[in-house]
Design a protein around this motif. Sequence first.
Motif, PDB file in Angstrom:
ATOM      1  N   GLU A 150       0.887  -1.213  -0.080  1.00 19.58           N
ATOM      2  CA  GLU A 150       0.144   0.175  -0.112  1.00 19.58           C
ATOM      3  C   GLU A 150       1.081   1.256   0.073  1.00 19.58           C
ATOM      4  O   GLU A 150       0.761   2.181  -0.729  1.00 19.58           O
ATOM      5  CB  GLU A 150      -1.069  -0.018   1.268  1.00 19.58           C
ATOM      6  CG  GLU A 150      -2.294  -0.826   1.034  1.00 19.58           C
ATOM      7  CD  GLU A 150      -2.870  -0.599   2.419  1.00 19.58           C
ATOM      8  OE1 GLU A 150      -4.098  -0.775   2.419  1.00 19.58           O
ATOM      9  OE2 GLU A 150      -2.274  -0.404   3.504  1.00 19.58           O
ATOM     10  N   ARG A 151       1.762   1.275   0.666  1.00 18.50           N
ATOM     11  CA  ARG A 151       2.603   2.374   0.785  1.00 18.50           C
ATOM     12  C   ARG A 151       3.519   2.718  -0.410  1.00 18.50           C
ATOM     13  O   ARG A 151       3.888   3.834  -0.653  1.00 18.50           O
ATOM     14  CB  ARG A 151       3.841   2.183   2.266  1.00 18.50           C
ATOM     15  CG  ARG A 151       2.854   2.488   3.408  1.00 18.50           C
ATOM     16  CD  ARG A 151       3.876   1.940   4.625  1.00 18.50           C
ATOM     17  NE  ARG A 151       4.958   2.656   4.812  1.00 18.50           N
ATOM     18  CZ  ARG A 151       6.218   2.037   5.320  1.00 18.50           C
ATOM     19  NH1 ARG A 151       6.235   0.898   6.065  1.00 18.50           N
ATOM     20  NH2 ARG A 151       7.153   2.752   5.472  1.00 18.50           N
ATOM     21  N   PHE A 152       3.944   1.424  -0.999  1.00 16.83           N
ATOM     22  CA  PHE A 152       4.711   1.755  -2.063  1.00 16.83           C
ATOM     23  C   PHE A 152       3.849   2.344  -3.297  1.00 16.83           C
ATOM     24  O   PHE A 152       4.211   3.232  -4.033  1.00 16.83           O
ATOM     25  CB  PHE A 152       5.170   0.442  -2.514  1.00 16.83           C
ATOM     26  CG  PHE A 152       5.637   0.278  -4.020  1.00 16.83           C
ATOM     27  CD1 PHE A 152       7.068   0.387  -4.208  1.00 16.83           C
ATOM     28  CD2 PHE A 152       4.888  -0.119  -5.355  1.00 16.83           C
ATOM     29  CE1 PHE A 152       7.555   0.601  -5.654  1.00 16.83           C
ATOM     30  CE2 PHE A 152       5.394  -0.187  -6.598  1.00 16.83           C
ATOM     31  CZ  PHE A 152       6.781   0.376  -6.778  1.00 16.83           C
ATOM     32  N   PHE A 153       2.297   1.847  -3.367  1.00 17.95           N
ATOM     33  CA  PHE A 153       1.663   2.272  -4.537  1.00 17.95           C
ATOM     34  C   PHE A 153       1.497   3.942  -4.424  1.00 17.95           C
ATOM     35  O   PHE A 153       1.332   4.745  -5.160  1.00 17.95           O
ATOM     36  CB  PHE A 153       0.505   1.502  -4.452  1.00 17.95           C
ATOM     37  CG  PHE A 153       0.515   0.088  -5.139  1.00 17.95           C
ATOM     38  CD1 PHE A 153       1.131  -0.175  -6.303  1.00 17.95           C
ATOM     39  CD2 PHE A 153       0.157  -1.102  -4.625  1.00 17.95           C
ATOM     40  CE1 PHE A 153       1.355  -1.328  -6.903  1.00 17.95           C
ATOM     41  CE2 PHE A 153       0.532  -2.370  -5.261  1.00 17.95           C
ATOM     42  CZ  PHE A 153       1.189  -2.646  -6.230  1.00 17.95           C
ATOM     43  N   ARG A 154       1.142   3.905  -3.000  1.00 18.96           N
ATOM     44  CA  ARG A 154       1.136   5.537  -2.758  1.00 18.96           C
ATOM     45  C   ARG A 154       2.222   6.379  -3.244  1.00 18.96           C
ATOM     46  O   ARG A 154       1.936   7.587  -3.796  1.00 18.96           O
ATOM     47  CB  ARG A 154       0.575   6.046  -1.480  1.00 18.96           C
ATOM     48  CG  ARG A 154      -0.892   5.316  -0.767  1.00 18.96           C
ATOM     49  CD  ARG A 154      -1.229   5.893   0.188  1.00 18.96           C
ATOM     50  NE  ARG A 154      -0.601   5.623   1.565  1.00 18.96           N
ATOM     51  CZ  ARG A 154      -0.796   4.364   2.232  1.00 18.96           C
ATOM     52  NH1 ARG A 154      -1.821   3.742   1.974  1.00 18.96           N
ATOM     53  NH2 ARG A 154      -0.034   3.988   3.274  1.00 18.96           N
ATOM     54  N   ALA A 155       3.415   5.914  -2.940  1.00 19.65           N
ATOM     55  CA  ALA A 155       4.691   6.786  -3.161  1.00 19.65           C
ATOM     56  C   ALA A 155       4.967   6.833  -4.586  1.00 19.65           C
ATOM     57  O   ALA A 155       5.351   7.729  -4.990  1.00 19.65           O
ATOM     58  CB  ALA A 155       5.794   6.015  -2.414  1.00 19.65           C
ATOM     59  N   SER A 156       4.440   5.965  -5.277  1.00 17.78           N
ATOM     60  CA  SER A 156       4.673   5.683  -6.838  1.00 17.78           C
ATOM     61  C   SER A 156       3.456   6.302  -7.479  1.00 17.78           C
ATOM     62  O   SER A 156       3.274   6.020  -8.824  1.00 17.78           O
ATOM     63  CB  SER A 156       4.784   4.447  -7.267  1.00 17.78           C
ATOM     64  OG  SER A 156       3.715   3.458  -7.073  1.00 17.78           O
ATOM     65  N   GLN A 157       2.466   7.131  -6.746  1.00 18.89           N
ATOM     66  CA  GLN A 157       1.470   7.709  -7.581  1.00 18.89           C
ATOM     67  C   GLN A 157       0.308   6.703  -8.116  1.00 18.89           C
ATOM     68  O   GLN A 157      -0.202   7.245  -9.445  1.00 18.89           O
ATOM     69  CB  GLN A 157       2.114   8.701  -8.561  1.00 18.89           C
ATOM     70  CG  GLN A 157       3.033   9.840  -8.117  1.00 18.89           C
ATOM     71  CD  GLN A 157       2.518  10.553  -6.603  1.00 18.89           C
ATOM     72  OE1 GLN A 157       1.565  11.243  -7.016  1.00 18.89           O
ATOM     73  NE2 GLN A 157       3.259  10.510  -5.749  1.00 18.89           N
ATOM     74  N   THR A 158       0.400   5.556  -7.878  1.00 19.28           N
ATOM     75  CA  THR A 158      -0.523   4.866  -8.203  1.00 19.28           C
ATOM     76  C   THR A 158      -1.486   4.162  -7.226  1.00 19.28           C
ATOM     77  O   THR A 158      -1.801   2.899  -7.413  1.00 19.28           O
ATOM     78  CB  THR A 158       0.024   3.679  -9.112  1.00 19.28           C
ATOM     79  OG1 THR A 158       1.246   2.793  -8.239  1.00 19.28           O
ATOM     80  CG2 THR A 158       0.953   4.035 -10.349  1.00 19.28           C
ATOM     81  N   GLY A 159      -1.728   4.952  -6.284  1.00 21.19           N
ATOM     82  CA  GLY A 159      -2.403   4.276  -4.971  1.00 21.19           C
ATOM     83  C   GLY A 159      -3.552   3.745  -5.301  1.00 21.19           C
ATOM     84  O   GLY A 159      -4.064   2.837  -4.470  1.00 21.19           O
ATOM     85  N   ALA A 160      -4.536   4.674  -5.799  1.00 26.46           N
ATOM     86  CA  ALA A 160      -5.787   4.074  -6.088  1.00 26.46           C
ATOM     87  C   ALA A 160      -5.821   2.708  -7.116  1.00 26.46           C
ATOM     88  O   ALA A 160      -6.578   1.685  -6.574  1.00 26.46           O
ATOM     89  CB  ALA A 160      -6.878   5.281  -6.976  1.00 26.46           C
ATOM     90  N   ALA A 161      -4.993   2.859  -8.125  1.00 26.66           N
ATOM     91  CA  ALA A 161      -5.050   1.551  -8.849  1.00 26.66           C
ATOM     92  C   ALA A 161      -4.368   0.430  -7.935  1.00 26.66           C
ATOM     93  O   ALA A 161      -4.914  -0.711  -8.099  1.00 26.66           O
ATOM     94  CB  ALA A 161      -4.167   1.701 -10.176  1.00 26.66           C
ATOM     95  N   GLY A 162      -3.440   0.559  -7.186  1.00 29.20           N
ATOM     96  CA  GLY A 162      -2.621  -0.304  -6.364  1.00 29.20           C
ATOM     97  C   GLY A 162      -3.727  -1.104  -5.284  1.00 29.20           C
ATOM     98  O   GLY A 162      -3.925  -2.055  -5.303  1.00 29.20           O
ATOM     99  N   ALA A 163      -4.630  -0.159  -4.806  1.00 27.78           N
ATOM    100  CA  ALA A 163      -5.453  -0.387  -3.854  1.00 27.78           C
ATOM    101  C   ALA A 163      -6.732  -1.333  -4.525  1.00 27.78           C
ATOM    102  O   ALA A 163      -7.040  -2.313  -3.696  1.00 27.78           O
ATOM    103  CB  ALA A 163      -6.098   0.756  -2.914  1.00 27.78           C
ATOM    104  N   ALA A 164      -6.925  -0.912  -5.577  1.00 29.11           N
ATOM    105  CA  ALA A 164      -7.830  -1.629  -6.253  1.00 29.11           C
ATOM    106  C   ALA A 164      -7.528  -3.055  -6.821  1.00 29.11           C
ATOM    107  O   ALA A 164      -8.325  -4.128  -6.454  1.00 29.11           O
ATOM    108  CB  ALA A 164      -8.517  -0.961  -7.362  1.00 29.11           C
ATOM    109  N   MET A 165      -6.273  -2.987  -7.421  1.00 32.28           N
ATOM    110  CA  MET A 165      -5.791  -4.285  -7.577  1.00 32.28           C
ATOM    111  C   MET A 165      -5.588  -5.258  -6.358  1.00 32.28           C
ATOM    112  O   MET A 165      -6.125  -6.421  -6.383  1.00 32.28           O
ATOM    113  CB  MET A 165      -4.412  -4.126  -8.125  1.00 32.28           C
ATOM    114  CG  MET A 165      -3.590  -5.415  -8.574  1.00 32.28           C
ATOM    115  SD  MET A 165      -2.861  -6.280  -7.142  1.00 32.28           S
ATOM    116  CE  MET A 165      -1.295  -5.166  -6.937  1.00 32.28           C
ATOM    117  N   MET A 166      -5.158  -4.878  -5.107  1.00 29.67           N
ATOM    118  CA  MET A 166      -4.877  -5.362  -3.862  1.00 29.67           C
ATOM    119  C   MET A 166      -6.333  -6.075  -3.376  1.00 29.67           C
ATOM    120  O   MET A 166      -6.449  -7.222  -3.010  1.00 29.67           O
ATOM    121  CB  MET A 166      -4.205  -4.852  -2.986  1.00 29.67           C
ATOM    122  CG  MET A 166      -2.846  -4.535  -3.444  1.00 29.67           C
ATOM    123  SD  MET A 166      -1.725  -3.643  -2.487  1.00 29.67           S
ATOM    124  CE  MET A 166      -2.232  -4.337  -0.643  1.00 29.67           C
TER     125      MET A 166
END
Length: 427
Positions: A150-166
């Motif tokens: 979660e922290r990685f995706f937020r830092a890489s500006q893909t927080g929303a897509a990362g959260a949805a994927m996970m």
Amino acid sequence: MSRLRHAGTADQVRLVHHSAGRNPSAAAEHLFDGCLTDGPVGPVGLEIEAHCYDMADPVRRPGWDELTATIAALPALPGRSLVTVEPGGAVELSGPPADDPAAAIAAMTSDRATLRASFAQRGLGLVLLGADPLRPASRVNPGPRYHAMERFFRASQTGAAGAAMMTSTASVQVNLEAGPKRTWADRVRLAHALGPVMIAIAANSPVLGGGFTGWQSTRQRVWSQLDSARCGPILGESGDDPASDWARYALRAPVMLVHNPDPTPVTQWVPFADWADGRVLLGDRRPTMADLNYHLTTLFPPVRPRGFLEVRYLDSVPDAIWPAVVFTLATLLDDPVASDIAAEATESVATAWDRAAQVGLRDVRLHAAAQRCVRAAAERAPAEVQESMDLLARSVDQGRSPADDFADRAVRYGIADAVTQLAQGEL
């Protein structure tokens, strides 16, 4: 003996420190040697994810303690699948390798029935959809790996897509043997070329988080929004050497997490090769071979080589047709005559990933390719898969995917009621 195995979960990876990971050449050799295993085709392993809902309140996301208690009370599963919980509370069955597609399907079918019945006794329903159509993304699995992701995706500006994927996507994953070494290049190319057609056939996620998205496979759309260095296809320019393509892909991919000793996100773009040759130190050290092996668990290409081929691009689809979808994919890759038909049928749409995800079988070329592929598989289907194959063939001929069926249900009854109906087992 089959090279396939239970995939397990990334949290269960055992870290064994070894200095070979510090050298890019040694790392590349390790990747090359472990990429694919020479051997006959035939065995099949299946993994099926289902979103878990409270049948009385489908907006409520069952919590970690509730899910783990339900799993702990399960009777023995006849097909010996492992049961795990995904970050958002989806429940996954991972079956052991079976001798052929029909045997894998039979074992998974029996385990699915046992799992559904046990969850229903606690008022919980397991719904096979590629994306959660109702609830916002939210993590319930407390594993440190998922917190770090979660922290990685937020830092890489893909927080929303990362959260949805996970937390909001689910799939049917098919694991197949790599096959004889002389066939690897053609086999890996075909596994990729089939991607758009199989995505169109299995599209089952037109709604995400309470709204229609305009995509037949929103799951595929979500994955496409993540960085292609981690989630894109591994094929090189020619595709003639998949082992080298995989080594190159893995070494160029940015490091997501480092164990210090718990998973810690890496917030700058650091290809593994740069860490291995000392250009960048992560955690104030060079990597070990264990770091390289863990890095591989953070790479999510649509076809991932793990000694065998892990095909990851299918949406989770209903019980009535996932057997046919699985049999179709396995047959098109493992049967030499069907493979030739599939290679020819998919030639014009082999790279149409986004088109397949957005419009599915409404695309004329994808529809024509899907019809040829499904017919080739149907002609080879054993009796125990025939009913599911007939249903899939009719749907494909009509240009419909499971996404159309769910969309019709959601429009007629509303999204919440549509989910409740599926959670309660209504067809």
